[in-house]
Design a protein around this motif. Structure first.
Motif, mmCIF file in Angstrom:
data_model
loop_
_atom_site.group_PDB
_atom_site.id
_atom_site.type_symbol
_atom_site.label_atom_id
_atom_site.label_comp_id
_atom_site.label_asym_id
_atom_site.label_seq_id
_atom_site.Cartn_x
_atom_site.Cartn_y
_atom_site.Cartn_z
ATOM 1 N N CYS A 1 29.660 26.359 45.746
ATOM 2 C CA CYS A 1 30.966 26.687 45.163
ATOM 3 C C CYS A 1 30.990 28.073 44.529
ATOM 4 O O CYS A 1 32.045 28.528 44.092
ATOM 5 C CB CYS A 1 31.345 25.649 44.101
ATOM 6 S SG CYS A 1 31.639 24.012 44.760
ATOM 7 N N GLU A 2 29.851 28.740 44.482
ATOM 8 C CA GLU A 2 29.812 30.062 43.863
ATOM 9 C C GLU A 2 30.746 31.046 44.555
ATOM 10 O O GLU A 2 31.310 31.930 43.908
ATOM 11 C CB GLU A 2 28.388 30.625 43.877
ATOM 12 C CG GLU A 2 27.500 30.018 42.825
ATOM 13 C CD GLU A 2 26.144 30.674 42.792
ATOM 14 O OE1 GLU A 2 26.001 31.652 42.026
ATOM 15 O OE2 GLU A 2 25.248 30.221 43.517
ATOM 16 N N ASP A 3 30.887 30.926 45.851
ATOM 17 C CA ASP A 3 31.737 31.848 46.600
ATOM 18 C C ASP A 3 33.206 31.451 46.576
ATOM 19 O O ASP A 3 34.055 32.209 47.039
ATOM 20 C CB ASP A 3 31.259 31.932 48.055
ATOM 21 C CG ASP A 3 29.859 32.504 48.153
ATOM 22 O OD1 ASP A 3 29.488 33.313 47.279
ATOM 23 O OD2 ASP A 3 29.136 32.132 49.092
ATOM 24 N N THR A 4 33.502 30.263 46.073
ATOM 25 C CA THR A 4 34.895 29.789 46.011
ATOM 26 C C THR A 4 35.209 29.281 44.607
ATOM 27 O O THR A 4 35.234 28.073 44.371
ATOM 28 C CB THR A 4 35.135 28.676 47.051
ATOM 29 O OG1 THR A 4 34.149 27.665 46.862
ATOM 30 C CG2 THR A 4 35.075 29.201 48.467
ATOM 31 N N PRO A 5 35.421 30.208 43.658
ATOM 32 C CA PRO A 5 35.657 29.798 42.266
ATOM 33 C C PRO A 5 36.836 28.836 42.092
ATOM 34 O O PRO A 5 36.802 27.988 41.221
ATOM 35 C CB PRO A 5 35.917 31.112 41.538
ATOM 36 C CG PRO A 5 35.342 32.170 42.407
ATOM 37 C CD PRO A 5 35.397 31.650 43.810
ATOM 38 N N LEU B 1 35.502 25.442 42.611
ATOM 39 C CA LEU B 1 34.701 25.083 41.446
ATOM 40 C C LEU B 1 35.602 24.679 40.279
ATOM 41 O O LEU B 1 35.339 23.700 39.586
ATOM 42 C CB LEU B 1 33.800 26.253 41.050
ATOM 43 C CG LEU B 1 32.829 26.002 39.911
ATOM 44 C CD1 LEU B 1 31.860 24.880 40.249
ATOM 45 C CD2 LEU B 1 32.073 27.287 39.599
ATOM 46 N N HIS B 2 36.691 25.419 40.080
ATOM 47 C CA HIS B 2 37.616 25.100 38.986
ATOM 48 C C HIS B 2 38.248 23.721 39.190
ATOM 49 O O HIS B 2 38.350 22.939 38.249
ATOM 50 C CB HIS B 2 38.701 26.171 38.870
ATOM 51 C CG HIS B 2 39.630 25.940 37.740
ATOM 52 N ND1 HIS B 2 39.262 26.090 36.428
ATOM 53 C CD2 HIS B 2 40.921 25.539 37.715
ATOM 54 C CE1 HIS B 2 40.276 25.809 35.643
ATOM 55 N NE2 HIS B 2 41.300 25.467 36.408
ATOM 56 N N TYR C 1 27.759 27.123 36.134
ATOM 57 C CA TYR C 1 28.319 27.692 37.364
ATOM 58 C C TYR C 1 29.691 28.308 37.133
ATOM 59 O O TYR C 1 29.989 29.370 37.669
ATOM 60 C CB TYR C 1 28.374 26.647 38.491
ATOM 61 C CG TYR C 1 27.088 26.582 39.267
ATOM 62 C CD1 TYR C 1 26.810 27.490 40.276
ATOM 63 C CD2 TYR C 1 26.136 25.622 38.974
ATOM 64 C CE1 TYR C 1 25.619 27.446 40.981
ATOM 65 C CE2 TYR C 1 24.941 25.565 39.673
ATOM 66 C CZ TYR C 1 24.691 26.481 40.672
ATOM 67 O OH TYR C 1 23.504 26.431 41.359
ATOM 68 N N VAL C 2 30.514 27.669 36.348
ATOM 69 C CA VAL C 2 31.828 28.234 36.057
ATOM 70 C C VAL C 2 31.653 29.572 35.343
ATOM 71 O O VAL C 2 32.324 30.559 35.656
ATOM 72 C CB VAL C 2 32.698 27.264 35.221
ATOM 73 C CG1 VAL C 2 33.949 27.943 34.705
ATOM 74 C CG2 VAL C 2 33.069 26.039 36.045
ATOM 75 N N CYS D 1 29.010 31.614 35.472
ATOM 76 C CA CYS D 1 28.421 32.607 36.383
ATOM 77 C C CYS D 1 29.426 33.170 37.378
ATOM 78 O O CYS D 1 29.292 34.307 37.820
ATOM 79 C CB CYS D 1 27.252 31.989 37.149
ATOM 80 S SG CYS D 1 25.814 31.690 36.115
ATOM 81 N N THR D 2 30.422 32.378 37.735
ATOM 82 C CA THR D 2 31.419 32.841 38.700
ATOM 83 C C THR D 2 32.609 33.510 38.024
ATOM 84 O O THR D 2 33.551 33.911 38.699
ATOM 85 C CB THR D 2 31.935 31.671 39.565
ATOM 86 O OG1 THR D 2 32.543 30.699 38.721
ATOM 87 C CG2 THR D 2 30.817 31.050 40.375
ATOM 88 N N GLY E 1 34.681 32.067 36.063
ATOM 89 C CA GLY E 1 35.776 31.108 35.970
ATOM 90 C C GLY E 1 36.199 30.873 34.531
ATOM 91 O O GLY E 1 35.563 31.342 33.583
#
Length: 189
Positions: free
Chosen positions: A29-33, A36-37, A73-74, A76-77, A79
């Motif tokens: 999901c890092e490439d698609t924030p 991820l949200h 992850y949120v 880091c991206t 988000g």
């Protein structure tokens, strides 16, 4: 599919499998924030409910570990998490800490980890809002023999809070009083 399975009230086993699936999917999901949200908004309340529904400490811990991973992850991206969602993450932590006894003491490690993730996420301007909860838990981790296994995690969150502070903070400074006793405990490590 895995995220929707987290919210199903009927099958704890299915929901725990979904925890593992979501945890495994987070790196993708890092490439698609935006994805991820959407996972975050749906997962966080469901993870707390599932942690409450589980009987085994390992299952409860895996739910709380996933919560920490999602926040990381949120962050880091780049988000965003709403104040309401952040409050819903922090609110149950003191209850989890207080109710953790016996074998469930291990859940205290998760509480400290989540607090460190939230502090890193909100940054220096808002991290001080966590002091009333975080500092007594850090102090408790340093001061009680039953919590000696938490020292590493407590040092991590203390370090995060020190890094985020804009200057000397007497509330953080009070924890330095624990340093002599803490250094004696760590001599055997």
């Amino acid at each position: 599919m895995a995220v929707t399975a987290l919210s199903r009230p009927d099958d704890v086993c299915l929901r725990l499998t979904a925890v593992q699936a979501v945890d495994a999917l987070l790196p993708y999901c890092e490439d698609t924030p935006h994805l991820l949200h959407s996972i975050t908004e749906a997962s966080i309340p469901a993870l707390f409910r599932l942690a409450n529904d589980c009987d085994e400490v390992e299952s409860r811990s895996s739910c709380l570990d996933l919560l920490s991973n999602i926040i990381t992850y949120v962050s880091c991206t780049g988000g965003l998490l709403s104040t309401e969602l952040l409050n819903s993450i922090v609110a149950p932590l003191s209850t989890i800490w207080e109710n953790a006894d016996g074998q469930n003491l291990l859940l205290r490690r998760n509480v400290l980890s989540i607090l460190a993730c939230v502090a890193s996420f909100v940054g220096p301007d808002e991290a001080t809002a966590l002091y009333p909860l975080a500092l007594p838990l850090i102090d408790d981790s340093f001061g009680r023999e039953e919590n000696v296994f938490l020292v590493d995690e407590a040092l991590k969150i203390w370090w995060v809070l020190l890094q985020l502070s804009k200057g000397y903070d007497p509330l953080l400074g009070k924890l330095y009083l624990r340093a002599p006793a803490l250094s004696k405990d760590l001599e055997q490590v």
